[in-house]
Motif scaffolding. Structure first.
Motif, PDB file in Angstrom:
ATOM      1  N   GLY A 129       1.984  -5.517   0.663  1.00 54.42           N
ATOM      2  CA  GLY A 129       1.610  -4.776   1.854  1.00 54.42           C
ATOM      3  C   GLY A 129       0.665  -3.632   1.551  1.00 54.42           C
ATOM      4  N   ILE A 130       0.937  -2.928   0.454  1.00 52.95           N
ATOM      5  CA  ILE A 130       0.081  -1.802   0.069  1.00 52.95           C
ATOM      6  C   ILE A 130      -1.334  -2.291  -0.221  1.00 52.95           C
ATOM      7  CG2 ILE A 130      -0.306  -0.042  -1.704  1.00 52.95           C
ATOM      8  CD1 ILE A 130       2.784   0.099  -1.985  1.00 52.95           C
ATOM      9  N   GLY A 131      -1.446  -3.363  -0.996  1.00 55.77           N
ATOM     10  CA  GLY A 131      -2.756  -3.904  -1.325  1.00 55.77           C
ATOM     11  C   GLY A 131      -3.494  -4.387  -0.095  1.00 55.77           C
ATOM     12  N   ALA A 132      -2.772  -5.089   0.789  1.00 56.68           N
ATOM     13  CA  ALA A 132      -3.403  -5.567   2.016  1.00 56.68           C
ATOM     14  C   ALA A 132      -3.894  -4.395   2.851  1.00 56.68           C
ATOM     15  CB  ALA A 132      -2.425  -6.422   2.816  1.00 56.68           C
ATOM     16  N   ALA A 133      -3.088  -3.342   2.956  1.00 55.81           N
ATOM     17  CA  ALA A 133      -3.473  -2.173   3.741  1.00 55.81           C
ATOM     18  C   ALA A 133      -4.723  -1.507   3.169  1.00 55.81           C
ATOM     19  CB  ALA A 133      -2.312  -1.177   3.779  1.00 55.81           C
ATOM     20  N   ILE A 134      -4.748  -1.328   1.860  1.00 54.41           N
ATOM     21  CA  ILE A 134      -5.900  -0.683   1.227  1.00 54.41           C
ATOM     22  C   ILE A 134      -7.159  -1.509   1.423  1.00 54.41           C
ATOM     23  CG2 ILE A 134      -6.906   0.021  -0.985  1.00 54.41           C
ATOM     24  CD1 ILE A 134      -4.040   0.681  -1.917  1.00 54.41           C
TER      25      ILE A 134
END
Length: 495
Positions: free
Chosen positions: A16-21
């Protein structure tokens, strides 16, 4: 109809963090990340058991666009991965667009508005044009199906929910399972227990771990020496590629297929003095049939006087111990369940109820048609819904490579939707079927379908006997995620 947010990201782990960034970097600002826990980091937020660490070199286990030089070891401990997650969330201003304590229980697509409605366990709801499923698979602890477990009067805990308030000093401790978590926790707790009994169903391939402390000069060099991070990452990626993606997916094509097994057996001979114990720890299946491990302490632990390896099957858990099928009862004060996670079980794939076009149920679709998804990202009949770790998406390389690759695929779809004004994006049945056929055609070269794998008891296999890994070298996944034919998707405007 305007949604509450353009994009909902379900899961606040590294997916999720990677997708958000990466969505933010691509110009998609209107998103909300929903996370069940009270902090970000996913597996590294929940898993805090003694000895928890990454099982590939840290140089690979990080985002390519956010490489840090402060790892304390080649294989970073879990607390550093949790800190890295928090660092990324803060640096890229993701925290203000994150809703913690929000366990998504359902998502339903509206064919008229082309919107998803998501419901959480606490009764909150929201709408989004697009949904990115980023829940991972190693998130829901899987308790063993053993009679009497609820009646045990001592302390019970799963490795994924470790209770640091439990004092193991001098206690009779039992560990059920010898998977990846057990390989780390067993040597970490053995010295402090009064006696440790390890119940093993299937031995694990354990290879030497090229781990070491990264001294300050090495960290300084990584920080200041031009090209140092790139060189270390390339070397690390090469190691990871050789030890799993190439070895697993092209097993029949590689002349060195048995090299890893020879290394593993030599490591076992050096580590364990007792021939009887060594025999019990010797796998009878090919390396790669199930997740192997790397450790320089695990095998040696079984030479300790206070450690017993028990390979007789468990009959039941009693009020005060573990009874094996030969009638022996092992007295236990603390029972540690190192029994892994729900992977392909009902309720985890998908991790929440997903109802697509016409009310189609994703769990039912997979149950009836086998696990499948176009490049592991999209499923026909479920428009505007994308996954990071869908079937046939992960090839076994660095998980961070998967995140970046899959998000690149998703961003390409969203950019085309924005360019064309489309509000509905759906992979075609033809494209999905073509991709699924390609994956099945490649399985003849994979290690998973060698005869010996039937002895592995591996969570890689689903109920249909499939192994939904992406049978591709990492470079292929990177290229196809950025250059797939956009005609593989149908883009429609329903406004």
């Amino acid at each position: 109809m305007k949604p509450d947010h353009e994009i909902a990201i379900v899961g606040g782990g590294f997916s999720g963090i990677g997708a958000a960034i990466l969505l933010h970097r691509a110009g998609f600002e209107d998103f909300l990340m929903l996370e069940e826990g009270d902090g970000v980091g996913g597996a590294w937020h929940w898993n805090t058991y003694p000895g928890v660490a990454v099982d590939i070199p840290s140089f690979s286990y990080q985002f390519s666009f956010e490489q840090i030089s402060g790892w304390s070891r080649v294989y970073a401990p879990g607390r550093e991965l949790k800190a890295y997650a928090d660092y990324c969330v803060d640096k890229y201003d993701i925290r203000r667009r994150t809703r913690l304590g929000s366990k998504v229980v359902s998502a339903a697509f509206d064919d008229e508005t082309h919107l998803w409605r998501l419901e959480t366990a606490d009764g909150w709801s929201m709408t989004a044009r697009f949904v990115v499923g980023a829940t991972g698979v190693l998130t829901q602890p899987k308790p063993p199906d053993i009679a009497g477990l609820d009646g045990f009067r001592g302390t019970v805990m799963h490795t994924a929910r470790w209770d640091h308030g439990v004092d193991l000093r001098g206690k009779r401790v039992a560990v059920v399972g010898t998977g990846a978590s057990a390989v780390q926790v067993i040597p970490s707790i053995a010295p402090e227990t009064g006696h440790l009994t390890v119940f093993q169903r299937t031995p694990i391939w354990c290879l030497p771990k090229p781990d070491a402390v990264l001294p300050r000069p090495a960290r300084l060099a990584l920080r200041r020496l031009p090209g140092a991070k790139l060189v270390s990452r390339l070397a690390s990626q090469a190691l990871v590629e050789v030890t799993f993606p190439l070895a697993a997916h092209f097993h029949n094509l590689l002349p060195t297929a048995g090299a890893g097994e020879r290394i593993g057996r030599a490591h076992l001979r050096r580590a364990v003095k007792d021939p009887v114990t060594r025999e019990k720890l010797t796998p009878r299946y090919a390396l790669g049939c199930k997740r192997p491990s790397f450790s320089n302490e695990y095998l040696q632990t079984f030479d300790r006087d206070n450690v017993t390896l028990e390979t007789t099957g468990i009959d039941a858990i009693t009020g005060s111990g573990v009874r094996t099928t030969d009638g022996t009862e092992h007295p236990v004060d603390v029972l540690v369940l190192a029994t892994g996670f729900k992977v392909f079980e009902k309720g985890n794939m998908p991790a929440f109820t997903v109802r697509g076009s016409g009310g189609a149920d994703l769990e039912k679709f997979w149950a009836e048609n086998r696990f499948q998804a176009y490049q592991g990202v999209s499923v026909p009949g479920f428009p505007n819904f994308f996954t990071i770790l869908g079937p046939y998406g992960y090839n076994g390389s660095s998980y961070f490579n998967l995140i970046e690759t899959q998000t690149a695929h998703i961003v390409r779809c969203l950019r085309n939707a924005r360019k064309t004004g489309a509000t509905r994006v759906e992979v075609t049945h033809e494209a999905n079927d073509r991709y699924f056929r390609t994956m099945l055609e490649r399985r003849k070269h994979q290690v998973f379908f060698q005869d010996s794998c039937s002895l592995a008891n591996s969570y890689y296999f689903d109920a249909n006997g499939d192994v939904p890994f992406r049978a591709s070298p990492t470079l292929e996944t990177m290229v196809t995620s950025r250059f797939f034919d956009l005609d593989d998707y149908a883009f429609a405007d329903g406004r």
